[in-house]
Each structure stands twice: as structure tokens, then as C-alpha cells.
Write a protein that holds these residues in place. Structure first.
Motif, PDB file in Angstrom:
ATOM      1  N   GLY A  89       0.677  -1.208  -0.014  1.00 36.64           N
ATOM      2  CA  GLY A  89       0.116   0.139  -0.132  1.00 36.64           C
ATOM      3  C   GLY A  89       0.862   1.165   0.042  1.00 36.64           C
ATOM      4  N   VAL A  90       1.793   1.250  -0.665  1.00 37.93           N
ATOM      5  CA  VAL A  90       2.825   2.406  -0.732  1.00 37.93           C
ATOM      6  C   VAL A  90       3.148   2.586  -2.157  1.00 37.93           C
ATOM      7  N   ASP A  91       3.743   3.667  -2.432  1.00 34.84           N
ATOM      8  CA  ASP A  91       4.487   4.052  -3.662  1.00 34.84           C
ATOM      9  C   ASP A  91       5.909   3.382  -3.774  1.00 34.84           C
ATOM     10  N   ALA A  92       5.990   2.738  -4.764  1.00 38.16           N
ATOM     11  CA  ALA A  92       7.459   2.009  -4.905  1.00 38.16           C
ATOM     12  C   ALA A  92       8.518   2.977  -4.715  1.00 38.16           C
ATOM     13  N   ASP A  93       8.606   4.045  -4.767  1.00 35.53           N
ATOM     14  CA  ASP A  93       9.833   4.981  -4.485  1.00 35.53           C
ATOM     15  C   ASP A  93       9.598   5.678  -3.162  1.00 35.53           C
ATOM     16  N   ALA A  94       8.776   5.524  -2.147  1.00 37.96           N
ATOM     17  CA  ALA A  94       8.520   5.895  -1.115  1.00 37.96           C
ATOM     18  C   ALA A  94       9.317   5.255  -0.148  1.00 37.96           C
ATOM     19  N   PRO A  95      10.006   6.155   0.959  1.00 41.01           N
ATOM     20  CA  PRO A  95      10.690   5.590   1.941  1.00 41.01           C
ATOM     21  C   PRO A  95       9.962   4.781   2.880  1.00 41.01           C
ATOM     22  N   ILE A  96      10.758   3.535   3.174  1.00 42.40           N
ATOM     23  CA  ILE A  96       9.865   2.581   4.235  1.00 42.40           C
ATOM     24  C   ILE A  96      10.847   2.211   5.263  1.00 42.40           C
ATOM     25  N   ASN A  97      10.606   1.897   6.587  1.00 44.13           N
ATOM     26  CA  ASN A  97      11.413   1.485   7.612  1.00 44.13           C
ATOM     27  C   ASN A  97      11.281  -0.103   7.358  1.00 44.13           C
ATOM     28  N   VAL A  98      12.283  -0.866   7.033  1.00 46.79           N
ATOM     29  CA  VAL A  98      12.374  -2.157   6.765  1.00 46.79           C
ATOM     30  C   VAL A  98      11.616  -3.071   8.140  1.00 46.79           C
ATOM     31  N   ALA A  99      12.472  -2.520   9.150  1.00 47.74           N
ATOM     32  CA  ALA A  99      11.965  -3.180  10.454  1.00 47.74           C
ATOM     33  C   ALA A  99      10.508  -3.163  10.835  1.00 47.74           C
ATOM     34  N   ASP A 100      10.182  -1.981  10.683  1.00 49.17           N
ATOM     35  CA  ASP A 100       8.786  -1.619  10.781  1.00 49.17           C
ATOM     36  C   ASP A 100       7.853  -2.547   9.901  1.00 49.17           C
ATOM     37  N   ARG A 101       7.965  -2.570   8.755  1.00 46.08           N
ATOM     38  CA  ARG A 101       7.262  -3.330   7.536  1.00 46.08           C
ATOM     39  C   ARG A 101       7.458  -4.763   7.324  1.00 46.08           C
ATOM     40  N   LEU A 102       8.444  -5.423   8.250  1.00 43.20           N
ATOM     41  CA  LEU A 102       8.902  -6.859   7.793  1.00 43.20           C
ATOM     42  C   LEU A 102       7.524  -7.824   7.859  1.00 43.20           C
ATOM     43  N   PRO A 103       6.719  -7.591   8.770  1.00 45.76           N
ATOM     44  CA  PRO A 103       5.368  -8.414   8.913  1.00 45.76           C
ATOM     45  C   PRO A 103       4.378  -8.294   7.565  1.00 45.76           C
ATOM     46  N   ASP A 104       4.670  -7.132   6.649  1.00 46.88           N
ATOM     47  CA  ASP A 104       3.977  -6.885   5.681  1.00 46.88           C
ATOM     48  C   ASP A 104       4.931  -7.413   4.327  1.00 46.88           C
ATOM     49  N   LEU A 105       6.112  -6.645   4.440  1.00 50.16           N
ATOM     50  CA  LEU A 105       7.097  -7.174   3.388  1.00 50.16           C
ATOM     51  C   LEU A 105       7.402  -8.331   3.117  1.00 50.16           C
ATOM     52  N   LEU A 106       7.771  -9.152   3.941  1.00 50.52           N
ATOM     53  CA  LEU A 106       8.266 -10.596   3.695  1.00 50.52           C
ATOM     54  C   LEU A 106       6.946 -11.463   3.111  1.00 50.52           C
ATOM     55  N   PRO A 107       5.792 -11.440   3.597  1.00 47.47           N
ATOM     56  CA  PRO A 107       4.432 -11.945   2.788  1.00 47.47           C
ATOM     57  C   PRO A 107       4.483 -11.503   1.439  1.00 47.47           C
ATOM     58  N   ALA A 108       4.853 -10.230   1.044  1.00 47.26           N
ATOM     59  CA  ALA A 108       4.542  -9.711  -0.333  1.00 47.26           C
ATOM     60  C   ALA A 108       5.534 -10.312  -0.949  1.00 47.26           C
ATOM     61  N   ILE A 109       6.972 -10.367  -0.483  1.00 52.06           N
ATOM     62  CA  ILE A 109       7.942 -10.874  -1.168  1.00 52.06           C
ATOM     63  C   ILE A 109       7.757 -12.416  -1.355  1.00 52.06           C
ATOM     64  N   ILE A 110       7.460 -13.082  -0.448  1.00 56.65           N
ATOM     65  CA  ILE A 110       7.059 -14.510  -0.698  1.00 56.65           C
ATOM     66  C   ILE A 110       5.950 -14.820  -2.041  1.00 56.65           C
ATOM     67  N   ARG A 111       5.018 -13.943  -1.734  1.00 54.51           N
ATOM     68  CA  ARG A 111       3.829 -14.026  -2.797  1.00 54.51           C
ATOM     69  C   ARG A 111       4.415 -13.947  -4.053  1.00 54.51           C
ATOM     70  N   HIS A 112       5.109 -12.991  -4.367  1.00 57.68           N
ATOM     71  CA  HIS A 112       5.785 -12.786  -5.552  1.00 57.68           C
ATOM     72  C   HIS A 112       6.754 -14.003  -6.057  1.00 57.68           C
ATOM     73  N   GLU A 113       7.548 -14.289  -5.062  1.00 55.97           N
ATOM     74  CA  GLU A 113       8.662 -15.307  -5.470  1.00 55.97           C
ATOM     75  C   GLU A 113       8.060 -16.690  -5.629  1.00 55.97           C
ATOM     76  N   ASN A 114       6.842 -17.053  -5.172  1.00 50.58           N
ATOM     77  CA  ASN A 114       6.133 -18.157  -5.143  1.00 50.58           C
ATOM     78  C   ASN A 114       4.806 -18.439  -5.771  1.00 50.58           C
ATOM     79  N   GLY A 115       4.417 -17.358  -6.093  1.00 49.84           N
ATOM     80  CA  GLY A 115       2.863 -17.308  -6.601  1.00 49.84           C
ATOM     81  C   GLY A 115       1.821 -17.617  -5.751  1.00 49.84           C
ATOM     82  N   GLN A 116       2.172 -17.915  -4.452  1.00 44.41           N
ATOM     83  CA  GLN A 116       1.305 -17.890  -3.283  1.00 44.41           C
ATOM     84  C   GLN A 116       2.058 -17.557  -1.892  1.00 44.41           C
ATOM     85  N   GLN A 117       1.393 -17.240  -0.781  1.00 44.99           N
ATOM     86  CA  GLN A 117       2.027 -17.234   0.461  1.00 44.99           C
ATOM     87  C   GLN A 117       1.165 -18.125   1.501  1.00 44.99           C
TER      88      GLN A 117
END
Length: 135
Positions: A89-117
Motif C-alpha cells: 500500500g505504498v508508492d514504490a519510491d516512498a521510503p519505508i522502515n524495513v524493520a517496521d514493515r517486515l510483517p507485510d514486506l516478507l509475505p509480499a516478497i514470498i507471494r511474488h517469489e512463489n505465486g502464493q503465500q
């Protein structure tokens, strides 16, 4: 339906061989990608890498992070970054704090990498907790 390689390997980020990660399975039968003993250990490795991208390399946006995670020599990096940013739910160029966003960022990457989460929030959180033990 076949189980995606990253899920079979307990390596939902499709991390290539290189570092000697905590929780690697004894048998490493995949010549390209690490095999972990549990999904939590694969998620832990993902979290450690992502935290280091910000801490050591100063990467702040989803676009910067994904460009390093999935370089254009092997991926459609632009589509990957846009997809992950949309899931966060962010712009691709907007700064994020990775530590704060890990609970959302990890599932998003997992979904993209595997086609499912397929992992519950509890499994994701256990992987994050393992990563933060060394952070």
C-alpha cells in the motif's frame, strides 16, 4: 498442483547458496537455492538480508530493495517492485522502515517469489523474531 520450489525448500525468498545460514538443512540437494530445515529459518534469512539492505546499504524504498533482491539480469524487477509496493500500500519510491514493515514486506516478497503465500502470521513472526535475535 505442484508446490513451488521456494516453499518445498523452506526458502520462500529463493535465497541462493553463499552464506552459511542458521537453520540450513543438512542435505543441500538444490544446486541453486538454499534448503532450510523450517520455513521460519528461511523467513529469518530473508529478514536478515532485508534489514541489512537498509542498515548496511542505505536502501530505503521498495524499488531500491527489490532491485537488489531481484536484479534485472534475472527478473522483471520493475514489475516485482510495483507488485510488492501495491501489496504494502505504498508508492514504490516512498521510503519505508524495513524493520517496521517486515510483517507485510516478507509475505509480499514470498507471494511474488512463489505465486502464493502459505504461511500464517505466527510463522512469519517467528522468522522475524529469529532474525531480530542477531540484529
Amino acid at each position: 498442483m505442484t508446490i513451488p520450489r521456494g516453499i518445498r525448500n523452506h526458502n520462500p525468498g529463493n535465497i541462493r547458496h553463499g552464506d552459511k545460514w542458521q537453520g540450513l538443512a543438512q542435505a543441500q540437494d538444490d544446486t541453486d537455492f538454499c534448503i532450510f530445515c523450517s520455513p521460519e529459518h528461511g523467513i529469518r534469512a530473508m529478514a536478515v538480508i532485508l534489514l541489512n539492505y537498509q542498515r548496511k546499504h542505505g536502501l530505503r524504498s521498495v524499488r531500491e530493495i527489490i532491485a537488489r533482491w531481484a536484479p534485472p539480469t534475472e527478473n522483471n524487477t520493475e514489475a516485482y517492485a510495483v507488485h510488492v509496493a501495491r501489496l504494502l500500500g505504498v508508492d514504490a519510491d516512498a521510503p519505508i522502515n524495513v524493520a517496521d514493515r517486515l510483517p507485510d514486506l516478507l509475505p509480499a516478497i514470498i507471494r511474488h517469489e512463489n505465486g502464493q503465500q502459505p504461511y500464517s502470521p505466527a510463522i512469519i513472526q517467528r522468522g522475524i523474531s529469529l532474525a531480530l535475535e542477531v540484529a
